[in-house]
Design an enzyme around this catalytic site. Structure first.
Site, mmCIF file in Angstrom:
data_model
loop_
_atom_site.group_PDB
_atom_site.id
_atom_site.type_symbol
_atom_site.label_atom_id
_atom_site.label_comp_id
_atom_site.label_asym_id
_atom_site.label_seq_id
_atom_site.Cartn_x
_atom_site.Cartn_y
_atom_site.Cartn_z
ATOM 1 C CB VAL A 1 -8.228 29.344 -8.988
ATOM 2 C CG1 VAL A 1 -7.268 30.453 -8.580
ATOM 3 C CG2 VAL A 1 -9.638 29.653 -8.507
ATOM 4 C CB SER A 2 -7.923 24.422 -11.258
ATOM 5 O OG SER A 2 -6.937 24.835 -12.175
#
Length: 234
Positions: free
Chosen positions: A27-28
């Site tokens: 995920v970012s």
């Protein structure tokens, strides 16, 4: 580049041979959760793969220096498969850098298994001569299209964010990104309980840099005014 789809057998793979996979989850941001992607691990096992390792990362796909991604590439063994939710989990890099990343995976003798990308590996394995060359070229083209699409989507999102921020600033509504206070409290609580920075990052599901940043903010806010003044005068 051959993209192997879980659950499909290739002629060059013996029935008794163990198919090994390394799963990459990303995920970012620190505030995002990897839980949704965890089902990929079970899916790979259900498809008949032995999962050699799972790599979990909270970092932008536009960064080439992601520690867990680099560790995964270094760990790859010939014949293994890299499993990810989508191609943008592997890369949102500009196309030349994305292709270098794919070449690094190929250089380790490994392959990609990414949903949404047409898999021609079975046809390639059954072909020879000109037909094989054409199929390999088509497979490479499809992969490049997927990598470029992932990058385009990233740049489009960034541009929309910039436009939204500018509109909010002009309207006097922009206050910046709101911190996840509950997550911050968990980090502070773990640190105050005596946990190391590394252990806190592991338990809180975030990066070491994020733990350091939250801890520094908490200490600055908790410090007496006299201490802050003394620190600022040094």
């Amino acid at each position: 580049m051959y993209l192997t789809k879980p659950g499909r057998s290739n002629d060059h793979v013996k029935g008794s041979e163990v198919r090994a996979a390394r799963v990459y989850l990303r995920v970012s941001t620190d505030e995002q959760d990897l839980t949704r992607q965890e089902s990929i691990v079970a899916g790979a096992r259900a498809a008949g793969f032995y999962v050699a390792a799972v790599y979990r990362e909270k970092a932008s796909g536009a960064r080439p220096d992601r520690p867990e991604l680099l560790r995964m590439v270094a760990d790859l063994q010939p014949g293994e498969v890299v499993v990810a939710e989508k191609i943008d989990r592997i890369s949102r890099l500009p196309l030349p850098e994305a292709e270098l990343l794919v070449e690094a995976i190929r250089g380790r003798g490994a392959r990609l298994s990414v949903p949404g990308i047409v898999d021609l590996s079975d046809l390639v394995a059954d072909s020879a001569g000109v037909a094989r060359i054409v199929l390999e070229a088509v497979q490479d083209m499809l992969l490049r299209v997927a990598l470029q699409t992932a990058r385009d989507d990233y740049e489009t999102r960034r541009e929309r964010q910039r436009e939204g921020i500018e509109i909010a600033k002009k309207a006097g509504r922009y206050t910046g990104r709101k911190p996840d206070l509950a997550h911050h409290r968990r980090i502070v609580g773990l640190r105050e309980a005596g946990m190391s920075i590394a252990k806190t990052a592991e338990l809180a599901g975030c990066s070491i840099a994020h733990v350091k940043r939250v801890t520094a903010i908490h200490r600055a806010r908790s410090a007496p005014p006299s201490s802050a003044s003394a620190d600022n005068s040094r």
